[in-house]
Design an enzyme around this catalytic site. Structure first.
Site, PDB file in Angstrom:
ATOM      1  N   ARG A 147     -11.348   3.398 -20.665  1.00 38.23           N
ATOM      2  CA  ARG A 147     -11.596   4.064 -21.944  1.00 38.23           C
ATOM      3  C   ARG A 147     -10.229   4.498 -22.447  1.00 38.23           C
ATOM      4  NH1 ARG A 147     -16.163   8.286 -23.951  1.00 38.23           N
ATOM      5  NH2 ARG A 147     -17.302   6.335 -23.932  1.00 38.23           N
TER       6      ARG A 147
ATOM      7  N   GLN B 233     -21.361   0.594 -25.638  1.00 34.55           N
ATOM      8  CA  GLN B 233     -22.331   1.328 -26.455  1.00 34.55           C
ATOM      9  C   GLN B 233     -23.211   0.342 -27.225  1.00 34.55           C
ATOM     10  OE1 GLN B 233     -22.665   4.897 -26.755  1.00 34.55           O
ATOM     11  NE2 GLN B 233     -24.572   4.211 -27.664  1.00 34.55           N
TER      12      GLN B 233
ATOM     13  N   ASP C 290     -22.652   8.412 -36.442  1.00 33.66           N
ATOM     14  CA  ASP C 290     -21.683   8.785 -35.405  1.00 33.66           C
ATOM     15  C   ASP C 290     -20.820   9.915 -35.976  1.00 33.66           C
ATOM     16  OD1 ASP C 290     -20.036   8.790 -33.161  1.00 33.66           O
ATOM     17  OD2 ASP C 290     -18.997   6.927 -33.651  1.00 33.66           O
TER      18      ASP C 290
ATOM     19  N   CYS D 166     -24.693   7.658 -30.996  1.00 33.29           N
ATOM     20  CA  CYS D 166     -24.131   7.339 -29.672  1.00 33.29           C
ATOM     21  C   CYS D 166     -23.841   8.588 -28.841  1.00 33.29           C
ATOM     22  CB  CYS D 166     -22.879   6.496 -29.839  1.00 33.29           C
ATOM     23  SG  CYS D 166     -21.679   7.241 -30.948  1.00 33.29           S
TER      24      CYS D 166
HETATM   25  N1  NVA Z   1     -16.649   7.051 -32.448  1.00 33.50           N
HETATM   26  C1  NVA Z   1     -16.724   7.945 -31.302  1.00 33.50           C
HETATM   27  C2  NVA Z   1     -17.688   7.404 -30.293  1.00 33.50           C
HETATM   28  C3  NVA Z   1     -17.918   8.276 -29.110  1.00 33.50           C
HETATM   29  C4  NVA Z   1     -18.895   7.688 -28.106  1.00 33.50           C
HETATM   30  C5  NVA Z   1     -15.339   8.125 -30.708  1.00 33.50           C
HETATM   31  O1  NVA Z   1     -14.598   7.141 -30.617  1.00 33.50           O
HETATM   32  O2  NVA Z   1     -15.007   9.235 -30.367  1.00 33.50           O
END
Ligand code: NVA
Length: 209
Positions: A3, A33, A126, A166
């Site tokens: 990540r 996701q 989101d 999400c």
């Molecule tokens: N768009 C959000 C998704 C988190 C699961 C982010 O990148 O923080």
């Protein structure tokens, strides 16, 4: 699984790794996701998604990118409503158009959330400021309120629309409590499906390897 913020980091990892590298979220996309989301949509709406419509309301971000790619691969119609200046990047949209031409999906990009959710089977939202955009959060909070997913907006979609996010959500910003906890919400099944979809990715990579 990595990540990261910069998508180039995950690409570099993959370039030098002898084992598969999974994108666990980057500033470009969030495919893990997306897989969990389409598993959820299939559970709720059935396997044949042709003619069904997913409407994303909010920021043209990593999650929206993966949803565009998933929908257009599966032949599902995709609409996105963003504030001006927060659209999906042009190369992302162009790739979505290419997949849509192959699968028969209809695409719409608009600044009008009501237009996006019209006849939608799925409404998705989101956060307004993603990870790494914390410094912009205050400014974005001024721009995005017309893109809130609330009961009035949900009422413009199909009566059996499902609402997705999400998570984690900023309740009272991009989604209201009554919608997040209401009859259209599938947030918790969606969250559970992250685990099942990610197990499937590992199984696929181990069998494939
Ligand atoms: N768009 C959000 C998704 C988190 C699961 C982010 O990148 O923080």
């Amino acid at each position: 699984m990595a990540r990261v913020f910069a998508h180039s980091d995950v690409v570099t990892l993959a370039e030098y790794s002898r084992v598969p590298v999974i994108n666990g979220l980057s500033d470009y996309s969030h495919p893990c996701q997306g897989l969990a989301d389409f598993l959820t949509i299939i559970e709720k709406k059935g396997r044949d998604l042709k003619g069904k419509k997913l409407a994303f309301v909010g920021d043209g971000n990593n999650v929206a990118t993966s949803l565009l790619f998933g929908a257009t691969k599966l032949g599902m119609d995709f609409a996105i409503a963003t504030p001006p200046g927060y659209e999906l990047p042009a190369p992302v949209w162009e790739l979505g158009q290419k997949f849509a031409a192959e699968s028969g999906s209809c695409l719409l990009a608009t600044h009008d959330p009501v237009e996006a959710v019209r006849d939608a089977d799925v409404i998705y939202t989101d956060v307004w400021a993603s990870m790494g955009q914390e410094a912009e959060a205050e400014m974005r909070a001024k721009v995005f309120p017309p893109y809130q997913v609330n009961a009035a907006l949900v009422a413009k979609a199909r009566p059996d629309v499902i609402v997705m996010h999400c998570l984690p959500a900023h309740r009272g910003q991009e989604i209201t409590d009554d919608v997040a906890d209401g009859p259209h919400s599938v947030l918790w099944d969606q969250a559970e499906n992250r685990m099942h979809a990610q197990k499937a990715i590992l199984a696929e990579l181990m069998v494939g390897g």
